[in-house]
Design an enzyme around this catalytic site. Sequence first.
Site, PDB file in Angstrom:
ATOM      1  N   SER A 146       0.857  -1.186   0.000  1.00 24.80           N
ATOM      2  CA  SER A 146       0.000   0.000   0.000  1.00 24.80           C
ATOM      3  C   SER A 146       0.889   1.230   0.000  1.00 24.80           C
ATOM      4  O   SER A 146       2.080   1.144   0.309  1.00 24.80           O
ATOM      5  CB  SER A 146      -0.848  -0.014   1.270  1.00 24.80           C
ATOM      6  OG  SER A 146      -1.407   1.260   1.533  1.00 24.80           O
ATOM      7  N   TYR A 159      -3.173  -1.443  10.121  1.00 21.97           N
ATOM      8  CA  TYR A 159      -3.088  -1.587   8.661  1.00 21.97           C
ATOM      9  C   TYR A 159      -1.716  -1.088   8.171  1.00 21.97           C
ATOM     10  O   TYR A 159      -1.037  -1.754   7.392  1.00 21.97           O
ATOM     11  CB  TYR A 159      -4.222  -0.776   8.017  1.00 21.97           C
ATOM     12  CG  TYR A 159      -4.291  -0.844   6.511  1.00 21.97           C
ATOM     13  CD1 TYR A 159      -5.032  -1.846   5.880  1.00 21.97           C
ATOM     14  CD2 TYR A 159      -3.648   0.102   5.710  1.00 21.97           C
ATOM     15  CE1 TYR A 159      -5.120  -1.906   4.495  1.00 21.97           C
ATOM     16  CE2 TYR A 159      -3.726   0.049   4.328  1.00 21.97           C
ATOM     17  CZ  TYR A 159      -4.469  -0.951   3.721  1.00 21.97           C
ATOM     18  OH  TYR A 159      -4.545  -1.015   2.352  1.00 21.97           O
TER      19      TYR A 159
END
Length: 255
Positions: A146, A159
């Site tokens: 990400s 996350y």
Amino acid sequence: MPNTLFSLEGRTALVTGSSRGLGRAIAKGLAEAGASVILNGIDKPRCESAALEMAEEGLAARALPFDVADEASVVSAFRQMDGQSIEVDILVNNAGIQLRKPIVELSAQEWQTVIDTNLTSAFLVGREAAKRMLPRRRGKVVNIGSLMSGLGRATVAPYTAAKGGIKLLTQAMAAEWAAEGIQVNAIGPGYMITDMNQALIDNPQFNDWVKTRAPARRWGKPEELVGAAVFLASSASDYVNGQIIYVDGGMSAVL
Ligand code: GCO
Ligand code: CA
């Protein structure tokens, strides 16, 4: 002579978390490049209907629902494939979840669930895939990181920690397996239009921030990950090891 550098003809690709979202777009793209794809998800009916829809479009797709965060489920899914002589040539570790909460409000269980689903899953599925790829001396592993693999953002600590882990797990896997002919790399998506991000898209302030801050001045579409995925899954990337390719409209270049 046709250029076969990016062809996935004759290859089998397992894409985790592919009954919807980014995984589904990636799986479809790999199938369109010639691969036979195995769709995975934890929700059996959703996974099976995604495979059926792809098959109806003439793509080679089948469903293999299992829980990527559970060691026994992962091991048994690979045994099931062994039993059917299915060899995974390409693994895309995509499965992931999001949980937005300030750190001081997070429970240990919530932390653990996000880490297990987004990071431990890539280790477990990667390990089982690599055990089978290593003797064949060929394989491609594409981990989905990400923008958060290299940056923090308030309210998404587990996350971010997991995605940062994905970047370095990619490097660790490349360090161990590159000599054996297995290329391990990652893709770092930016802000993409998915169900997971609907709350951010619906938040006018966040939406404006993405549109003004991203050099591309817009959100990304899931299918815009396909180019990088096909590259990293094909022989075009045979000397590319341990890299993360950001597909983020330039966001990581300016933040
Ligand atoms: C968030 C999002 C993330 C991003 C993505 C950006 O809350 O920050 O849900 O998942 O979309 O990771 O790279
Ligand atoms: Ca084919």
